[in-house]
Each structure stands twice: as C-alpha cells, then as structure tokens.
Design a protein around this motif. Structure first.
Motif, PDB file in Angstrom:
ATOM      1  N   LEU A 108      20.585 -15.098  -6.029  1.00  0.00           N
ATOM      2  CA  LEU A 108      21.153 -15.232  -4.768  1.00  0.00           C
ATOM      3  C   LEU A 108      20.175 -16.196  -4.087  1.00  0.00           C
ATOM      4  N   GLY A 109      18.622 -15.880  -3.952  1.00  0.00           N
ATOM      5  CA  GLY A 109      17.852 -16.551  -3.136  1.00  0.00           C
ATOM      6  C   GLY A 109      17.938 -18.127  -3.605  1.00  0.00           C
ATOM      7  N   ALA A 140       8.093 -14.829  -1.623  1.00  0.00           N
ATOM      8  CA  ALA A 140       7.028 -15.874  -1.738  1.00  0.00           C
ATOM      9  C   ALA A 140       7.115 -16.811  -3.088  1.00  0.00           C
ATOM     10  N   SER A 141       7.348 -16.060  -3.810  1.00  0.00           N
ATOM     11  CA  SER A 141       8.028 -16.842  -5.417  1.00  0.00           C
ATOM     12  C   SER A 141       8.935 -17.897  -5.165  1.00  0.00           C
ATOM     13  N   LEU A 142       9.805 -17.657  -4.021  1.00  0.00           N
ATOM     14  CA  LEU A 142      10.907 -18.666  -3.719  1.00  0.00           C
ATOM     15  C   LEU A 142      10.336 -19.860  -2.760  1.00  0.00           C
ATOM     16  N   GLY A 143       9.093 -19.731  -2.689  1.00  0.00           N
ATOM     17  CA  GLY A 143       8.433 -20.879  -1.718  1.00  0.00           C
ATOM     18  C   GLY A 143       8.200 -20.480  -0.191  1.00  0.00           C
ATOM     19  N   PHE A 144       8.319 -19.115   0.126  1.00  0.00           N
ATOM     20  CA  PHE A 144       8.258 -18.839   1.639  1.00  0.00           C
ATOM     21  C   PHE A 144       6.968 -18.487   1.936  1.00  0.00           C
ATOM     22  N   LEU A 145       6.526 -19.108   2.983  1.00  0.00           N
ATOM     23  CA  LEU A 145       4.963 -18.791   3.440  1.00  0.00           C
ATOM     24  C   LEU A 145       4.800 -18.143   4.659  1.00  0.00           C
ATOM     25  N   PRO A 146       3.864 -17.365   4.988  1.00  0.00           N
ATOM     26  CA  PRO A 146       3.902 -16.716   6.373  1.00  0.00           C
ATOM     27  C   PRO A 146       4.197 -18.049   7.402  1.00  0.00           C
ATOM     28  N   ILE A 161       7.631  -9.446   9.265  1.00  0.00           N
ATOM     29  CA  ILE A 161       6.970 -10.645   8.646  1.00  0.00           C
ATOM     30  C   ILE A 161       7.829 -11.633   8.762  1.00  0.00           C
ATOM     31  N   SER A 162       7.421 -12.524   9.329  1.00  0.00           N
ATOM     32  CA  SER A 162       8.323 -13.790   9.335  1.00  0.00           C
ATOM     33  C   SER A 162       7.649 -14.971   8.501  1.00  0.00           C
ATOM     34  N   MET A 163       8.616 -15.349   7.716  1.00  0.00           N
ATOM     35  CA  MET A 163       8.413 -16.273   6.776  1.00  0.00           C
ATOM     36  C   MET A 163       9.193 -17.712   6.809  1.00  0.00           C
ATOM     37  N   ARG A 164       8.598 -18.807   6.290  1.00  0.00           N
ATOM     38  CA  ARG A 164       9.460 -20.061   6.566  1.00  0.00           C
ATOM     39  C   ARG A 164       9.150 -20.807   5.166  1.00  0.00           C
ATOM     40  N   ARG A 165      10.075 -21.842   4.828  1.00  0.00           N
ATOM     41  CA  ARG A 165       9.901 -22.835   3.787  1.00  0.00           C
ATOM     42  C   ARG A 165      10.562 -24.116   4.142  1.00  0.00           C
ATOM     43  N   THR A 166       9.998 -24.978   3.678  1.00  0.00           N
ATOM     44  CA  THR A 166      10.898 -26.456   3.711  1.00  0.00           C
ATOM     45  C   THR A 166      11.894 -26.290   2.713  1.00  0.00           C
TER      46      THR A 166
END
Length: 167
Positions: A108-109, A140-146, A161-166
């Motif tokens: 899904l992710g 995290a394994s999908l590339g999300f960082l704090p 906890i907020s996370m973000r990825r490019t």
C-alpha cells in the motif's frame, strides 16, 4: 496476493470507509488515555464529512485511496490528500488483523508513493502516534525521515511523530 487498487466504486468506498473507521477503533484501543484527543481530531478533520464526500477528498486530482484485498475481502487501505502546494499527506494506513504479516502495508505504501508522484506531488508527509510500533519502522523503510519542521500541533505533543520524504 492482491495488488492495491484505487477506490472508485460505491462498494469500494463503503469498504474503505469502514476500514478507516476500524483504524480509529484500533487507535482508541491502543491509546485509551487519548480518546478525547482522538475524538476531537475526528471532529476537527470532519472525518465523517470527508467519507461522505469521498471522491472529492480521496480521488484525483488532489487525493487518492488505495485498498487491498485478501481472498476477495478488503483488508487494508491507505489514503492520500493534499497538504499544501506540492506536498501531500499519507493518512490512515491500516491493515486489519486478517491481513497483517503479509506485506500488504508495504505494498500500500509503495503504491501510494507512486500515485503521489503521478499526481505531481514532490513531497509526502505523515503523522503517527508514538506507539505505532508496526507502522513507524515501515515508514522509515519507505524513506520517511523525521520532519525537521513539523506542524505546530505535533511540535507541541510528544505523542505525535511527524515524518516526511521527497518524492
């Protein structure tokens, strides 16, 4: 094994809406001390209103909802909605007990990230509660960082906890 698919017809909207409600029941059970906060969030987000107007929130061009089945039964969802500009937000990733341990959350992710790119988003963000022990390593394994600059509500609450990825 089922492949995530976009939610487009009335039966799928009903199933996805129920899975979203099930998600919040699981959250209430995991965080009984936060029930009032969870209920306030649902009101603030107009959760039921979003589900009642599903296509305008969770279908292109601004959003998406993916669902996955197991033996023909819907067992998982993930939702995407516009956050601001070229930033979207992953919401309500949920796989029911019957579907867990089969890699469906990862599917899904991964598919939602691909859909977000196709919709033209450049970044994806999410918020999770601190005891999402299954989801946080997946994110995290999908590339999300704090998130270095989280929204004000999560900066003021150590449980979020907020996370973000490019993209």
């Amino acid at each position: 094994m089922s492949t995530p698919r976009p939610v487009r017809n009335a039966a799928d909207v009903a199933a996805a809406s129920q899975l979203a409600r099930d998600f919040f029941e699981v959250i209430r059970g995991r965080y009984p001390e936060m029930t009032d906060l969870i209920d306030a969030y649902l009101v603030d987000q107009d959760f039921e209103g979003q589900l009642a107007n599903f296509a305008s929130h969770f279908n292109p061009p601004a959003g998406e909802c993916l669902m996955v089945d197991l033996d023909g039964v819907p067992v998982g969802i993930v939702m995407l909605k516009r956050y601001s500009g070229a930033v979207c937000e992953m919401n309500r990733m949920f796989v029911s007990e019957a579907g867990r341990g089969r890699g469906l959350g990862r599917k899904l992710g991964e598919q939602l990230i691909a859909e977000a790119r196709a919709l033209g988003y450049r970044e994806m963000r999410l918020d999770a509660l601190h005891r999402h022990v299954e989801a946080l390593p997946l994110y995290a394994s999908l590339g999300f960082l704090p998130d270095a600059n989280p929204p004000a509500f999560s900066r003021s609450d150590p449980n979020i906890i907020s996370m973000r990825r490019t993209l």
